[in-house]
Design a protein around this motif. Sequence first.
Motif, mmCIF file in Angstrom:
data_model
loop_
_atom_site.group_PDB
_atom_site.id
_atom_site.type_symbol
_atom_site.label_atom_id
_atom_site.label_comp_id
_atom_site.label_asym_id
_atom_site.label_seq_id
_atom_site.Cartn_x
_atom_site.Cartn_y
_atom_site.Cartn_z
ATOM 1 N N PRO A 1 -40.194 -31.142 -18.238
ATOM 2 C CA PRO A 1 -38.733 -31.203 -18.352
ATOM 3 C C PRO A 1 -38.092 -29.898 -17.894
ATOM 4 C CG PRO A 1 -39.801 -31.945 -20.383
ATOM 5 C CD PRO A 1 -40.859 -31.314 -19.536
ATOM 6 N N THR A 2 -36.926 -30.022 -17.322
ATOM 7 C CA THR A 2 -36.156 -28.861 -16.883
ATOM 8 C C THR A 2 -35.211 -28.438 -17.991
ATOM 9 O OG1 THR A 2 -36.277 -29.612 -14.593
ATOM 10 C CG2 THR A 2 -34.605 -27.971 -15.122
ATOM 11 N N ALA A 3 -35.201 -27.155 -18.302
ATOM 12 C CA ALA A 3 -34.317 -26.648 -19.342
ATOM 13 C C ALA A 3 -32.867 -26.801 -18.909
ATOM 14 C CB ALA A 3 -34.632 -25.184 -19.650
ATOM 15 N N LYS A 4 -32.020 -27.185 -19.845
ATOM 16 C CA LYS A 4 -30.606 -27.388 -19.546
ATOM 17 C C LYS A 4 -29.936 -26.052 -19.231
ATOM 18 C CE LYS A 4 -27.936 -28.420 -22.966
ATOM 19 N NZ LYS A 4 -27.278 -29.167 -24.050
ATOM 20 N N SER A 5 -29.306 -25.968 -18.084
ATOM 21 C CA SER A 5 -28.613 -24.747 -17.697
ATOM 22 C C SER A 5 -27.521 -25.111 -16.710
ATOM 23 C CB SER A 5 -29.577 -23.726 -17.077
ATOM 24 O OG SER A 5 -30.162 -24.257 -15.901
ATOM 25 N N TRP A 6 -26.572 -24.223 -16.565
ATOM 26 C CA TRP A 6 -25.464 -24.422 -15.643
ATOM 27 C C TRP A 6 -25.502 -23.278 -14.636
ATOM 28 C CZ3 TRP A 6 -25.396 -25.481 -20.734
ATOM 29 C CH2 TRP A 6 -25.013 -26.777 -21.109
ATOM 30 N N LEU B 1 -19.547 -15.411 -14.843
ATOM 31 C CA LEU B 1 -19.276 -14.349 -13.887
ATOM 32 C C LEU B 1 -20.400 -13.330 -13.915
ATOM 33 C CD1 LEU B 1 -15.468 -13.772 -14.521
ATOM 34 C CD2 LEU B 1 -16.539 -14.968 -12.609
ATOM 35 N N PRO B 2 -20.648 -12.641 -12.804
ATOM 36 C CA PRO B 2 -21.719 -11.635 -12.789
ATOM 37 C C PRO B 2 -21.395 -10.484 -13.724
ATOM 38 C CG PRO B 2 -20.420 -11.537 -10.766
ATOM 39 C CD PRO B 2 -19.992 -12.775 -11.485
ATOM 40 N N GLY C 1 -29.095 -2.873 -19.707
ATOM 41 C CA GLY C 1 -30.344 -2.698 -18.993
ATOM 42 C C GLY C 1 -30.121 -2.202 -17.577
ATOM 43 N N SER C 2 -31.208 -1.947 -16.884
ATOM 44 C CA SER C 2 -31.129 -1.429 -15.526
ATOM 45 C C SER C 2 -30.562 -2.453 -14.560
ATOM 46 C CB SER C 2 -32.523 -0.987 -15.065
ATOM 47 O OG SER C 2 -33.430 -2.092 -15.108
ATOM 48 N N HIS C 3 -30.699 -3.752 -14.857
ATOM 49 C CA HIS C 3 -30.171 -4.782 -13.962
ATOM 50 C C HIS C 3 -28.653 -4.758 -13.916
ATOM 51 C CE1 HIS C 3 -33.279 -6.984 -12.000
ATOM 52 N NE2 HIS C 3 -32.568 -8.079 -11.903
ATOM 53 N N LEU C 4 -28.006 -4.126 -14.885
ATOM 54 C CA LEU C 4 -26.552 -4.021 -14.863
ATOM 55 C C LEU C 4 -26.079 -3.279 -13.617
ATOM 56 C CD1 LEU C 4 -23.770 -4.299 -16.243
ATOM 57 C CD2 LEU C 4 -24.271 -2.177 -17.450
ATOM 58 N N LEU C 5 -26.793 -2.232 -13.229
ATOM 59 C CA LEU C 5 -26.418 -1.485 -12.033
ATOM 60 C C LEU C 5 -26.744 -2.257 -10.761
ATOM 61 C CD1 LEU C 5 -27.448 2.141 -13.053
ATOM 62 C CD2 LEU C 5 -25.231 1.009 -13.231
ATOM 63 N N ARG C 6 -27.752 -3.100 -10.803
ATOM 64 C CA ARG C 6 -28.060 -3.957 -9.643
ATOM 65 C C ARG C 6 -26.931 -4.964 -9.424
ATOM 66 N NH1 ARG C 6 -32.522 -5.360 -6.530
ATOM 67 N NH2 ARG C 6 -32.838 -7.589 -6.106
ATOM 68 N N HIS C 7 -26.437 -5.565 -10.507
ATOM 69 C CA HIS C 7 -25.289 -6.464 -10.403
ATOM 70 C C HIS C 7 -24.064 -5.705 -9.904
ATOM 71 C CE1 HIS C 7 -26.647 -10.173 -12.697
ATOM 72 N NE2 HIS C 7 -27.684 -9.357 -12.784
ATOM 73 N N SER C 8 -23.870 -4.493 -10.406
ATOM 74 C CA SER C 8 -22.698 -3.701 -10.024
ATOM 75 C C SER C 8 -22.735 -3.343 -8.546
ATOM 76 C CB SER C 8 -22.624 -2.435 -10.882
ATOM 77 O OG SER C 8 -22.586 -2.753 -12.265
ATOM 78 N N ALA C 9 -23.911 -2.999 -8.032
ATOM 79 C CA ALA C 9 -24.035 -2.679 -6.612
ATOM 80 C C ALA C 9 -23.700 -3.889 -5.747
ATOM 81 C CB ALA C 9 -25.450 -2.175 -6.312
ATOM 82 N N ALA C 10 -24.171 -5.077 -6.150
ATOM 83 C CA ALA C 10 -23.879 -6.288 -5.380
ATOM 84 C C ALA C 10 -22.393 -6.607 -5.407
ATOM 85 C CB ALA C 10 -24.684 -7.453 -5.935
ATOM 86 N N THR C 11 -21.760 -6.472 -6.573
ATOM 87 C CA THR C 11 -20.328 -6.759 -6.679
ATOM 88 C C THR C 11 -19.507 -5.775 -5.858
ATOM 89 O OG1 THR C 11 -20.726 -7.606 -8.920
ATOM 90 C CG2 THR C 11 -18.455 -7.108 -8.310
ATOM 91 N N THR C 12 -19.912 -4.506 -5.861
ATOM 92 C CA THR C 12 -19.188 -3.503 -5.067
ATOM 93 C C THR C 12 -19.302 -3.800 -3.586
ATOM 94 O OG1 THR C 12 -19.587 -1.835 -6.781
ATOM 95 C CG2 THR C 12 -18.998 -1.046 -4.586
ATOM 96 N N MET C 13 -20.482 -4.208 -3.121
ATOM 97 C CA MET C 13 -20.642 -4.550 -1.708
ATOM 98 C C MET C 13 -19.797 -5.758 -1.341
ATOM 99 S SD MET C 13 -24.663 -3.857 -0.771
ATOM 100 C CE MET C 13 -25.369 -4.572 -2.260
ATOM 101 N N ALA D 1 -26.056 -15.095 -5.106
ATOM 102 C CA ALA D 1 -24.810 -15.568 -5.700
ATOM 103 C C ALA D 1 -24.768 -15.337 -7.201
ATOM 104 C CB ALA D 1 -24.621 -17.055 -5.397
ATOM 105 N N HIS D 2 -25.933 -15.206 -7.833
ATOM 106 C CA HIS D 2 -25.953 -14.891 -9.263
ATOM 107 C C HIS D 2 -25.487 -13.463 -9.507
ATOM 108 C CE1 HIS D 2 -27.896 -18.513 -10.875
ATOM 109 N NE2 HIS D 2 -28.551 -18.549 -9.722
ATOM 110 N N TYR D 3 -25.692 -12.580 -8.545
ATOM 111 C CA TYR D 3 -25.339 -11.177 -8.700
ATOM 112 C C TYR D 3 -23.897 -10.914 -8.260
ATOM 113 C CZ TYR D 3 -30.303 -10.262 -9.322
ATOM 114 O OH TYR D 3 -31.589 -10.254 -9.794
ATOM 115 N N ALA D 4 -23.516 -11.449 -7.113
ATOM 116 C CA ALA D 4 -22.172 -11.240 -6.579
ATOM 117 C C ALA D 4 -21.637 -12.601 -6.158
ATOM 118 C CB ALA D 4 -22.218 -10.286 -5.389
ATOM 119 N N LYS D 5 -20.881 -13.218 -7.032
ATOM 120 C CA LYS D 5 -20.471 -14.588 -6.786
ATOM 121 C C LYS D 5 -19.021 -14.688 -6.348
ATOM 122 C CE LYS D 5 -19.966 -16.962 -10.433
ATOM 123 N NZ LYS D 5 -20.242 -17.756 -11.640
ATOM 124 N N VAL D 6 -18.187 -13.858 -6.884
ATOM 125 C CA VAL D 6 -16.765 -13.985 -6.618
ATOM 126 C C VAL D 6 -16.108 -12.631 -6.811
ATOM 127 C CG1 VAL D 6 -16.240 -14.643 -9.002
ATOM 128 C CG2 VAL D 6 -14.674 -15.294 -7.189
#
Length: 430
Positions: free
Chosen positions: A212-217, A222-223, A354-366, A389-394
């Motif tokens: 079974p696939t776990a329910k997710s959207w 937002l990133p 966590g460290s992934h916060l800065l990875r998301h921030s770099a993608a959003t800034t770009m 798109a999970h990192y920089a979606k909109v």
Amino acid sequence: MNENNTPVRRRRLLDAGPHQELLDAYGQQLSGTGLSPVSVHIHLGSARHFLAWLVQDGITLDQIGPDIVARFVAHACRCHSSPRPVGQYYINRVDRFVRHLAAGGVVAPFPSVEREPVEPIVAEWLASMARQRGLAPVTIERHGRMLAQILPFIGTDPSRYSPRIIRDGLLEHARTARSVHYPKMTASALRLYLRHLAHRGLASPDLDRAVPTAKSWRLASLPRHLEPDAVERLVASCDPETQGGRRDRAILSLLARLGLRARDVAELRLADIDWHAATIAVCGKGRRTVRLPLPQDVGDALIAWLAGTRPAEPGDVVFLRLLPPFGPINSGVVGGVVRRAIERAGIENPPSRGSHLLRHSAATTMLRGGATLDAIATVLRHRSTETTAHYAKVDVAMLGAVAQDWPADEPVQAPPIAPLGIAWPEGAPC
């Protein structure tokens, strides 16, 4: 008596008694590891407390074992006039002292913890993931741990597997899982395992589709990111005059400018940096090595760390621990650098720590700078733009600039219903 003619209560000090020589030898051993005098004093205080408790309770050295350490942890401390709380760090220091005694032959060695035997087919599957897919050891260990949780529910004989057994086993595991994230990770590991069994001809094909696939959207949120000024405050919060500040500034610069993962930073080596070409080689997931441009400020931060005082450790690892035992850092240390920087910078209610916060921030800034998802995926080393798109979606700021106000003063009228051209029959029920 004091000047007020009141009796003075003498402080009862800890005494190691006949074990003082062991304590002195342990202090010399700690000093040789590079610990500061304050740290050596703290470690010796915990060891002295343990030895004093042994003397008071009449416990000999040949009786020391894991059960004795557990009794010490649970005892109601009356060893001195001001009882001290025995926290986890205190327990770790006592355990380290006892293991030091066991290594020197003073006490009996601690029994090694025996791991449950791994099924041969499971061991072969784990080895194939390292050999064929290039997964990191920590990822392979997690997959093995998740699979070990589901095997008691579905059995270890692949020839008996069926879609009903797979589904029922996962549902039963989900009811008893210790975390809400475990069922999803367990299903992912089981799916990979079933594909390996089908490839080897040990189980029916396409059984992985029964998982079974776990329910997710997907892309529903937002990133999680920081604004550019907050990122600059994180980097600027590091003191360049201290050893730790120079190291943390270099780590944060790599995370914020290049969007590296914590493991990429921890495993960075001197040979990966090409100073003449101003590039840096990063070996990411699947052992894919990519060369990224080295920005000027990142290179300056790296030079400040490498050229300054740092622990003398053989090898070409860039980032080292600042406290003994010295050695390469791991992903947890990188995450700790980010958490401490968030606290120093005074950032309130960050979306994550966590460290992934800065990875998301770099993608959003770009993305805000006009970069396409394909370009961002190249920098972040994603194989698919769906992952990017999970990192920089909109660009939320741009949407806010073009959004129009809702006309609240005008009443909303429903549009008239167009006639069908057929008369409703008289007396017909509705």
